[in-house]
Design a protein around this motif. Structure first.
Motif, PDB file in Angstrom:
ATOM      1  N   LYS A 133       0.800  -1.215  -0.085  1.00 14.27           N
ATOM      2  CA  LYS A 133       0.140  -0.162  -0.086  1.00 14.27           C
ATOM      3  C   LYS A 133       0.933   1.323   0.116  1.00 14.27           C
ATOM      4  O   LYS A 133       0.578   2.299  -0.872  1.00 14.27           O
ATOM      5  N   ASP A 193      -8.196   2.859  -0.577  1.00 15.46           N
ATOM      6  CA  ASP A 193      -7.231   3.897  -0.321  1.00 15.46           C
ATOM      7  C   ASP A 193      -6.270   4.439  -1.625  1.00 15.46           C
ATOM      8  O   ASP A 193      -6.166   5.485  -1.635  1.00 15.46           O
ATOM      9  N   ASN A 253     -10.722   6.699   3.416  1.00 15.00           N
ATOM     10  CA  ASN A 253     -10.171   6.058   4.850  1.00 15.00           C
ATOM     11  C   ASN A 253      -8.526   6.241   5.117  1.00 15.00           C
ATOM     12  O   ASN A 253      -8.075   5.848   5.944  1.00 15.00           O
ATOM     13  N   SER A 254      -7.976   7.001   4.023  1.00 12.23           N
ATOM     14  CA  SER A 254      -6.733   6.860   3.936  1.00 12.23           C
ATOM     15  C   SER A 254      -5.763   8.018   4.325  1.00 12.23           C
ATOM     16  O   SER A 254      -5.618   8.950   3.795  1.00 12.23           O
ATOM     17  N   GLY A 255      -5.173   7.650   5.458  1.00 15.58           N
ATOM     18  CA  GLY A 255      -4.199   8.800   6.161  1.00 15.58           C
ATOM     19  C   GLY A 255      -2.947   9.115   5.176  1.00 15.58           C
ATOM     20  O   GLY A 255      -2.513  10.271   4.971  1.00 15.58           O
ATOM     21  N   THR A 256      -2.469   8.035   4.770  1.00 12.77           N
ATOM     22  CA  THR A 256      -1.172   7.966   3.983  1.00 12.77           C
ATOM     23  C   THR A 256      -1.725   8.967   2.761  1.00 12.77           C
ATOM     24  O   THR A 256      -0.944   9.724   2.268  1.00 12.77           O
ATOM     25  N   ARG A 266      -9.052  12.170  12.440  1.00  9.48           N
ATOM     26  CA  ARG A 266      -7.371  12.113  12.526  1.00  9.48           C
ATOM     27  C   ARG A 266      -6.918  13.277  12.582  1.00  9.48           C
ATOM     28  O   ARG A 266      -7.332  14.233  11.820  1.00  9.48           O
ATOM     29  N   GLN A 321       4.648   9.261   7.452  1.00 12.75           N
ATOM     30  CA  GLN A 321       3.597  10.070   6.648  1.00 12.75           C
ATOM     31  C   GLN A 321       4.038  11.459   6.874  1.00 12.75           C
ATOM     32  O   GLN A 321       4.202  12.072   5.938  1.00 12.75           O
ATOM     33  N   ASP A 345       1.647  -1.071  11.948  1.00 16.48           N
ATOM     34  CA  ASP A 345       0.503  -1.587  11.417  1.00 16.48           C
ATOM     35  C   ASP A 345      -0.129  -2.911  11.707  1.00 16.48           C
ATOM     36  O   ASP A 345      -1.029  -3.359  11.608  1.00 16.48           O
ATOM     37  N   LYS A 382      -4.755   5.967  14.612  1.00 20.96           N
ATOM     38  CA  LYS A 382      -4.816   5.336  13.414  1.00 20.96           C
ATOM     39  C   LYS A 382      -6.394   5.455  12.912  1.00 20.96           C
ATOM     40  O   LYS A 382      -7.081   6.092  13.249  1.00 20.96           O
ATOM     41  N   GLU A 383      -6.676   4.380  12.130  1.00 25.22           N
ATOM     42  CA  GLU A 383      -8.054   4.300  11.547  1.00 25.22           C
ATOM     43  C   GLU A 383      -9.052   4.360  12.752  1.00 25.22           C
ATOM     44  O   GLU A 383     -10.250   4.903  12.577  1.00 25.22           O
ATOM     45  N   ARG A 427      -6.459   1.938  18.030  1.00 31.02           N
ATOM     46  CA  ARG A 427      -6.424   0.399  17.937  1.00 31.02           C
ATOM     47  C   ARG A 427      -6.092  -0.342  19.126  1.00 31.02           C
ATOM     48  O   ARG A 427      -6.188  -1.263  19.291  1.00 31.02           O
ATOM     49  N   HIS A 452      -9.829  -1.484   8.897  1.00 28.81           N
ATOM     50  CA  HIS A 452      -9.586  -2.624   8.248  1.00 28.81           C
ATOM     51  C   HIS A 452      -8.728  -3.774   9.024  1.00 28.81           C
ATOM     52  O   HIS A 452      -8.895  -4.919   9.063  1.00 28.81           O
ATOM     53  N   ARG A 453      -7.506  -3.247   9.634  1.00 28.69           N
ATOM     54  CA  ARG A 453      -6.776  -3.971  10.279  1.00 28.69           C
ATOM     55  C   ARG A 453      -7.540  -4.525  11.624  1.00 28.69           C
ATOM     56  O   ARG A 453      -7.038  -5.907  11.910  1.00 28.69           O
TER      57      ARG A 453
HETATM   58  C1  LIG Z   1      -2.702   3.171   9.491  1.00 31.45           C
HETATM   59  C2  LIG Z   1      -2.915   2.736   8.193  1.00 31.45           C
HETATM   60  O1  LIG Z   1      -3.104   3.448   6.987  1.00 31.45           O
HETATM   61  P1  LIG Z   1      -3.451   4.995   6.695  1.00 31.45           P
HETATM   62  O2  LIG Z   1      -2.679   5.553   7.764  1.00 31.45           O
HETATM   63  O3  LIG Z   1      -2.824   5.384   5.625  1.00 31.45           O
HETATM   64  O4  LIG Z   1      -4.974   5.182   6.879  1.00 31.45           O
HETATM   65  C3  LIG Z   1      -2.802   1.132   7.899  1.00 31.45           C
HETATM   66  O5  LIG Z   1      -3.132   0.920   6.696  1.00 31.45           O
HETATM   67  O6  LIG Z   1      -2.954   0.378   8.998  1.00 31.45           O
END
Ligand SMILES: C=C(OP(=O)(O)O)C(=O)O
Ligand SMILES: O=C(O)C1=C[C@@H](OP(=O)(O)O)[C@@H](O)[C@H](O)C1
Length: 449
Positions: A28, A55, A99-102, A129, A176, A326, A353-354, A357, A401-402
């Motif tokens: 990813k 993402d 959903n993507s922080g990256t 976030r 990031q 992750d 994170k999403e 966690r 997702h995780r």
């Molecule tokens: C933290 C993650 O992704 P992102 O920060 O890109 O949302 C992840 O994939 O576990």
């Protein structure tokens, strides 16, 4: 764009031994960067093995909105006709990074030194976030961000008209943030210096070098000093994306959870800044062999053969956290089947994170009959040994997702089925997860709402 649709509940149950070959999708992190760097290069970048998760597809849509021409030629095969450093056009509409922080953080970096404005948003998870960690250093280049209180999305970023290079020490261990600063530095004249106290994944540095940027990386303590000379002409590349170690973690750990399993997971990227989970699993006594070690697309790669066997709890050293950030959710699930206690320290980044966690894993494990202890920066799992995890619960995935995949793997070895309230976020990083686990013989299926 996850989190916009109907929830997809999914259930996993105790399974016969998992057997076979698990071909996981492309990385990813490398996929996002392939699209963004391809969009900033001159000429046509060709990519194979691109992850076609939501993402990354959101990042592809965003790069089109900034003016790049992007074509899908077949599964994982894409081309990107770039606009050159500083060549981004102003998007006509809001950029939705799902959903993507990256995605959102790297794209903000990539546009921050071009005199255009863009408004960014995302799903309910991404809108919670923190973005100040990126907009603060981008302001040093001269960019201006206006968002919701607490630096949350939606947020409008106006790029600097006359960017200046910066000297920035990243205050949190975050690839990031580091990458956003490096991408912004591409269009600032002179040398930008980024210091990270702890080394984080270095795909941006490796790929920038591959695209022809002048970049130096010097070790400093347990971190690195990175110097990038601005305004290079990036030249289009041919890129082969290695398979994602963070996705590989799920079939690897599923095989460790389900008695009698033997699974081959080929072609996995083993960049040392990503491989901390495998080191930890070996310390727990896992039977994993790394076959056919080689280099692909500038990254070390191997085929992983995993056999089920007894596991013992371990203490994960905090300095390893960044290289497996992750993977803590799935490690926590595996730790439930180990004898003894697994202690994870230095993990507070998991709270942004999403989902949070630490909290999501702690509550879900408790519901499945596993004792845990939680602190701001720590999670401890008291293992119940093979066959000792009760399961029999519905677990909330919190648009993560995780979390969803970790509990579905846990359910494959638990006494009673484990239901995840919403497995739809899995499509953000690993759309074929259900089919892949089922193909190995794992009992995972969509359940009634
Ligand atoms: C933290 C993650 O992704 P992102 O920060 O890109 O949302 C992840 O994939 O576990
Ligand atoms: O740079 C990247 O590709 C990523 C960096 C990590 O985030 P942080 O930088 O927030 O630690 C990781 O959790 C994420 O899945 C991908």
């Amino acid at each position: 764009m996850s989190g916009h649709g109907t929830p997809i509940p999914m259930t996993s149950r105790k399974s016969p031994p998992l057997k076979g070959v698990a071909e996981v999708p492309g990385d990813k992190s490398v996929s996002h960067r392939s699209l963004i760097l391809g969009a900033l290069a001159v000429g046509e970048t060709q990519v194979t093995g691109l992850l076609e998760g939501e993402d990354v597809l959101d990042t592809a849509r965003a790069m089109r909105a900034f003016g790049a021409e992007i074509v899908r030629h077949g599964p994982g095969a894409w081309s990107i006709h770039g606009v050159g450093t500083g060549g981004f056009a102003e998007p006509e509409n809001v950029i939705d990074c799902g959903n993507s922080g990256t995605g959102v953080r790297l794209i903000m970096g990539a546009m921050a030194t071009t005199p255009i404005s863009a408004t960014f948003t995302g799903d309910a998870s991404l809108r919670k976030r923190p973005m100040g960690r990126v907009t603060d250093p981008l302001a040093l280049f001269g960019a201006e961000a206006r968002g919701r209180r607490g630096g949350r999305l939606p947020l409008t970023l106006t790029g600097a008209a006359e960017p200046v290079p910066v000297h920035y020490e990243v205050p949190v261990p975050s690839a990031q943030v580091k990458s956003a600063v490096l991408l912004a530095a591409l269009n600032a004249p002179g040398d930008t210096v980024v210091i990270e106290k702890e080394a984080t994944r270095d795909h941006t540095e490796r790929m920038l070098r591959g695209f022809g940027a002048q970049i130096s990386v010097e070790p400093q303590g347990s971190g690195r000093v990175i110097t990038l000379t601005g305004q290079p002409e990036l030249a289009a590349q041919t890129l082969a994306v290695p398979r994602d170690p963070s996705s590989a973690a799920f079939p690897v750990c599923a095989a460790l959870i389900v008695e009698g399993s033997e699974v081959l997971v080929p072609g996995i990227g083993l960049n040392p800044t990503r491989a901390g989970l495998f080191t930890t699993l070996l310390e727990m006594g896992a039977d994993i062999t790394f076959e056919n070690r080689r280099e692909e697309g500038g990254e070390p790669v191997a085929d992983l053969r995993v056999c089920h066997g007894a596991l013992t709890g371990v203490e994960v050293p905090p300095e390893r956290a960044a290289s497996m950030i992750d993977e803590f959710p799935i490690l926590a699930a595996v730790a439930a089947f180990a004898e003894g206690t697994t202690v994870m320290r230095g993990v507070k980044e998991l709270r942004v994170k999403e989902s949070d966690r630490i909290d999501a894993m702690a509550r879900g494990l408790e519901a499945c009959g596993v004792m845990v202890e939680e602190e701001e920066d720590m999670l401890t799992v008291h293992g119940r040994g093979p066959g000792g995890v009760a399961g029999g619960a519905t677990v909330a995935s919190h648009l993560d997702h995780r979390i969803a995949m970790s509990f579905l793997c846990l359910g494959l070895g638990a006494q009673a089925p484990v239901r995840v309230d919403d497995a739809s976020p899995i499509a953000t990083s690993f759309p074929a997860f259900e089919a892949l686990i089922a193909g190995l013989g794992g009992a995972v299926a969509r359940s009634n709402a």
